[in-house]
Design a protein around this motif. Structure first.
Motif, PDB file in Angstrom:
ATOM      1  N   ILE A 100       0.834  -1.197   0.000  1.00 21.86           N
ATOM      2  CA  ILE A 100       0.000   0.000   0.000  1.00 21.86           C
ATOM      3  C   ILE A 100       0.876   1.259   0.000  1.00 21.86           C
ATOM      4  CG2 ILE A 100      -1.789   1.274   1.275  1.00 21.86           C
ATOM      5  CD1 ILE A 100      -2.730  -1.414   0.033  1.00 21.86           C
ATOM      6  N   MET A 107       1.109   7.375  -0.595  1.00 24.30           N
ATOM      7  CA  MET A 107       0.278   8.418  -1.190  1.00 24.30           C
ATOM      8  C   MET A 107      -0.856   7.798  -2.003  1.00 24.30           C
ATOM      9  SD  MET A 107       1.417  11.885  -3.254  1.00 24.30           S
ATOM     10  CE  MET A 107       0.745  11.468  -4.849  1.00 24.30           C
ATOM     11  N   CYS A 129      -3.963   7.192  -0.732  1.00 31.71           N
ATOM     12  CA  CYS A 129      -5.270   7.574  -0.176  1.00 31.71           C
ATOM     13  C   CYS A 129      -5.915   6.469   0.645  1.00 31.71           C
ATOM     14  CB  CYS A 129      -6.287   7.999  -1.220  1.00 31.71           C
ATOM     15  SG  CYS A 129      -5.757   9.346  -2.213  1.00 31.71           S
ATOM     16  N   PRO A 182       4.699  12.219   1.801  1.00 39.80           N
ATOM     17  CA  PRO A 182       3.636  12.756   0.939  1.00 39.80           C
ATOM     18  C   PRO A 182       3.376  14.220   1.299  1.00 39.80           C
ATOM     19  CG  PRO A 182       3.004  10.629   1.829  1.00 39.80           C
ATOM     20  CD  PRO A 182       4.275  11.035   2.544  1.00 39.80           C
ATOM     21  N   GLY A 183       3.250  15.057   0.305  1.00 39.75           N
ATOM     22  CA  GLY A 183       3.073  16.490   0.486  1.00 39.75           C
ATOM     23  C   GLY A 183       3.614  17.166  -0.751  1.00 39.75           C
ATOM     24  N   PRO A 184       4.351  18.277  -0.600  1.00 41.86           N
ATOM     25  CA  PRO A 184       4.981  18.860  -1.778  1.00 41.86           C
ATOM     26  C   PRO A 184       5.901  17.813  -2.417  1.00 41.86           C
ATOM     27  CG  PRO A 184       5.159  20.338   0.105  1.00 41.86           C
ATOM     28  CD  PRO A 184       4.616  19.038   0.624  1.00 41.86           C
ATOM     29  N   LEU A 185       5.897  17.747  -3.752  1.00 40.39           N
ATOM     30  CA  LEU A 185       6.625  16.665  -4.404  1.00 40.39           C
ATOM     31  C   LEU A 185       7.915  17.148  -5.066  1.00 40.39           C
ATOM     32  CD1 LEU A 185       3.547  14.804  -5.951  1.00 40.39           C
ATOM     33  CD2 LEU A 185       4.734  14.301  -3.825  1.00 40.39           C
ATOM     34  N   ILE A 237       6.708  10.360  -9.982  1.00 38.13           N
ATOM     35  CA  ILE A 237       6.524   9.409  -8.897  1.00 38.13           C
ATOM     36  C   ILE A 237       6.965   8.029  -9.366  1.00 38.13           C
ATOM     37  CG2 ILE A 237       4.832   8.286  -7.393  1.00 38.13           C
ATOM     38  CD1 ILE A 237       3.239  10.931  -7.497  1.00 38.13           C
ATOM     39  N   LEU A 259      -2.237   0.922  -4.950  1.00 44.17           N
ATOM     40  CA  LEU A 259      -2.774  -0.130  -4.088  1.00 44.17           C
ATOM     41  C   LEU A 259      -2.539  -1.441  -4.813  1.00 44.17           C
ATOM     42  CD1 LEU A 259      -6.250   1.546  -3.509  1.00 44.17           C
ATOM     43  CD2 LEU A 259      -4.407   1.434  -1.839  1.00 44.17           C
ATOM     44  N   TYR A 260      -1.703  -2.290  -4.229  1.00 45.59           N
ATOM     45  CA  TYR A 260      -1.262  -3.481  -4.926  1.00 45.59           C
ATOM     46  C   TYR A 260      -1.598  -4.746  -4.166  1.00 45.59           C
ATOM     47  CZ  TYR A 260       1.581  -3.951  -9.100  1.00 45.59           C
ATOM     48  OH  TYR A 260       2.002  -4.129 -10.377  1.00 45.59           O
TER      49      TYR A 260
END
Ligand SMILES: Nc1nc2c(ncn2[C@@H]2O[C@H](COP(=O)(O)OP(=O)(O)OP(=O)(O)O)[C@@H](O)[C@H]2O)c(=O)[nH]1
Ligand SMILES: [Mg+2]
Ligand SMILES: [Zn+2]
Lengths: 219, 114
Positions: B34, B37, B39, B85-88, B100, B106-107
């Protein structure tokens, strides 16, 4: 001798593969009807998704709306006044629309009559992000009173969208949000995102937004 | 909240996967990967699984979630780095031109069975 050791099946695939396949089928359906642009509107409760539809639909030729709501048909009733095809999906508690919910209702929607299709997702900045509906573009709607930190806190939706609508610009003097800084933060998450500043209250920026939506659509 | 939907999708997916295999008596462990980033929060997925598996053939199945850190690749300095996760932006040179590499999906990785 019986081999009783545990065995493995390697699957190595997306959990939401089925949703993605259904989204692809929806997309083919939209394309088959020559719809110029399908937009999935995503934003927190009260960001102004329905208000935006009320502002832009009268300026677009042949638009249609699909309203997603957890309960009630209030948004659908509001946009009925716009005299365009409207269809309501009640998600029965789910916090997002998924491709299957769309697939169920699309046969009942007059697709040949619309050039632009707007899907208002359930008010939520997180859950709808992972569920593709077959749209051409995700449009994230953020209103100024929600605060400056939203892109940093919910990067996934800002990264996945092609257009960001910054709504309630008329409230800028009242909510202490610096729009320039806000835009900078959004661009740190997604430098390619188009940003439109609007106010559904004053009408500011709506013409530019309509132009942008046309640009994002097929001719 | 949508973790319940994800788990429902997962279970449906597993049923299809094992439907035409007669050697699977019991799924012992489900291994997920999982993204940070993606969600979906691992703890929320676990709670959702606890509820959804009741009364199903997965009642005694264990859910094993491996969190996948968010990793970006900078197109300016060509470095790959794990970030929050946030500013990239690139954590090294600050460039916004990043891709990315992993941590946004989601795997379903594998299942262990008897
Ligand atoms: N001041 C101001 N208020 C606005 C603006 N746009 C919308 N509103 C108000 O914000 C409130 C919520 O707007 P809606 O359009 O219902 O928001 P929504 O995103 O559709 O909400 P949900 O469907 O519940 O998720 C309403 O009271 C609108 O009148 C704006 O530009 N300025
Ligand atoms: Mg609404
Ligand atoms: Zn760099």
């Amino acid at each position: 001798m019986v081999d009783d050791a545990p065995k493995r099946i390697e699957i190595q695939d997306r959990i939401l593969k089925e949703n993605e396949e259904l989204a692809e089928e929806n997309k083919n359906l939209y394309r088959g009807h020559d719809i110029k642009g399908v937009f999935n509107l995503i934003g927190s409760p009260g960001a102004g998704k329905t208000s935006l539809l009320e502002s832009i639909i009268p300026r677009l030729e042949k638009a249609g709306i699909i309203e997603g709501d957890i309960a009630t048909a209030r948004d659908a009733e509001r946009v009925h006044a716009l005299s365009v095809p409207v269809l309501q999906i009640n998600t029965m508690g789910a916090c997002h629309l998924d491709a299957n919910m769309l697939a169920q209702v699309l046969p009942d929607f007059p697709l040949p009559e619309v050039n632009y299709l707007f899907i208002e997702n359930v008010g939520n900045l997180v859950c709808p992000t992972g569920y593709d509906l077959g749209e051409d573009h995700k449009v994230v709607v953020l209103s100024l009173p929600e605060g400056e930190d939203k892109a940093a806190k919910y990067p996934a939706i800002f990264r996945a969208s092609t257009l960001c609508v910054l709504n309630k610009l008329d409230l800028e003097p009242h909510c202490g949000v610096d729009v320039e800084l806000l835009e900078e933060d959004i661009r740190d998450v997604n430098p390619d995102l188009d940003i439109c500043r609007v106010s559904c209250e004053s009408g500011q920026g709506i013409d530019e937004l309509v132009e942008k939506l046309k640009q994002l659509s097929r001719r | 909240m949508h973790e319940v939907s994800i788990i429902n999708n997962l279970i449906q997916r597993l049923r299809e996967e094992i439907a035409d295999r007669d050697d699977v008596q019991q799924v012992e462990v489900i291994f997920l990967k999982i993204g940070e980033m993606s969600c979906a929060a691992p703890s929320a997925l676990e709670s959702a699984f606890d509820v959804v598996r009741r009364g199903t053939e997965f009642e005694s199945t264990e859910l094993n979630i491996e969190p996948v850190p968010l990793k970006v690749r900078c197109q300016a300095c060509e470095v790959e780095k794990v970030i929050e996760p946030g500013p990239l932006n690139c954590p090294d040179c600050g460039s916004r031109k990043t891709k990315i590499v992993s941590g946004d999906s989601l795997y379903l990785d594998s299942i262990q069975y008897r």
